[in-house]
Design an enzyme around this catalytic site. Structure first.
Site, PDB file in Angstrom:
ATOM      1  N   HIS A  10      23.389  47.542  84.215  1.00  0.00           N
ATOM      2  CA  HIS A  10      24.196  48.717  84.577  1.00  0.00           C
ATOM      3  C   HIS A  10      23.318  49.931  84.896  1.00  0.00           C
ATOM      4  O   HIS A  10      22.132  49.985  84.530  1.00  0.00           O
ATOM      5  CB  HIS A  10      25.144  49.068  83.430  1.00  0.00           C
ATOM      6  CG  HIS A  10      24.426  49.397  82.148  1.00  0.00           C
ATOM      7  ND1 HIS A  10      23.869  50.629  81.887  1.00  0.00           N
ATOM      8  CD2 HIS A  10      24.158  48.630  81.070  1.00  0.00           C
ATOM      9  CE1 HIS A  10      23.294  50.622  80.712  1.00  0.00           C
ATOM     10  NE2 HIS A  10      23.450  49.417  80.179  1.00  0.00           N
ATOM     11  N   GLU A  85      26.641  43.595  75.846  1.00  0.00           N
ATOM     12  CA  GLU A  85      25.415  43.825  75.081  1.00  0.00           C
ATOM     13  C   GLU A  85      25.622  43.340  73.658  1.00  0.00           C
ATOM     14  O   GLU A  85      26.752  43.098  73.217  1.00  0.00           O
ATOM     15  CB  GLU A  85      25.066  45.325  75.110  1.00  0.00           C
ATOM     16  CG  GLU A  85      23.768  45.707  74.410  1.00  0.00           C
ATOM     17  CD  GLU A  85      22.558  44.995  74.973  1.00  0.00           C
ATOM     18  OE1 GLU A  85      22.317  43.836  74.536  1.00  0.00           O
ATOM     19  OE2 GLU A  85      21.845  45.573  75.817  1.00  0.00           O
TER      20      GLU A  85
END
Length: 206
Positions: A10, A85
């Site tokens: 990201h 994550e």
């Protein structure tokens, strides 16, 4: 089978800029992060025909995917929790300096990803299992000669690299951290996956 998987971290977030550990906590992209996302999106459009767009279901990856779509990546986003994550539990929101002061065993310059267990969070083995299962589902569901782009996080990218190169994740994690909107390319063939590009950044603004 043959195909390609493109792993994209990201764009920069407000917490990245502040040096705070994110994990499953949500932070929004900065304007720099949006510029990075536009740059990697343009690279995907110009150099790769993306057939599938798989996205972690956290805010920062969803925002990054929105930018990719805005610059021309045509595949509809598929949200996938497996690509989140690692959950860093009670460490989320803290800086590495604060973590080191509370946990002397953690070296400030080391990789938090390699810590085996985190209070209130996800163990390293559970994290690895989750990502590997997500990777296997993706590869098994990929059509012949298809290209999938996965918008994810630094931890899952390193977990996949460790899996396909048969290395220990804790060791690999200590070697590098993927750049925001860095691009990792993995070719799939009958002989197995091959990493042909790791964390490429030449498309990013200086």
């Amino acid at each position: 089978m043959t195909g390609r998987v493109l792993l994209v971290r990201h764009g920069e977030t407000t917490w990245n800029r502040a040096g705070r550990i994110q994990g499953w906590a949500d932070a929004t992209l900065t304007e720099t992060g949006r510029e990075q996302a536009r740059a990697v999106g343009s690279r995907l459009v110009d150099s790769h025909g993306v057939d599938r767009l798989v996205v972690s279901d956290l805010k920062r990856t969803l925002e990054t995917a929105d930018v990719l779509r805005a610059v021309g990546v045509g595949a509809d986003p598929e949200r996938a929790r497996a690509w989140r994550e690692r959950n860093f539990g009670e460490l989320q929101g803290l800086t590495r300096t604060a973590i080191a002061s509370r946990h002397p065993e953690y070296h400030r310059g080391g990789s938090l990803l390699s810590v085996r267990s985190v209070a209130g969070g996800e163990s390293l083995s559970a994290f690895e299992t989750r990502v590997r299962e997500g990777w296997n589902r993706l590869v098994d569901g990929l059509g012949e000669n298809e290209t999938a782009a996965v918008v994810t996080h630094g931890g899952p990218i390193r977990a996949v690299l460790a899996a396909v190169s048969d290395r220990e994740l804790a060791t690999l994690a200590s070697e590098f951290s993927p750049a925001n909107c860095g691009l990792t390319e993995i070719e799939l063939s009958a002989s197995g996956p091959e990493v042909v590009g790791r964390d490429g950044t030449d498309h990013l603004p200086v």
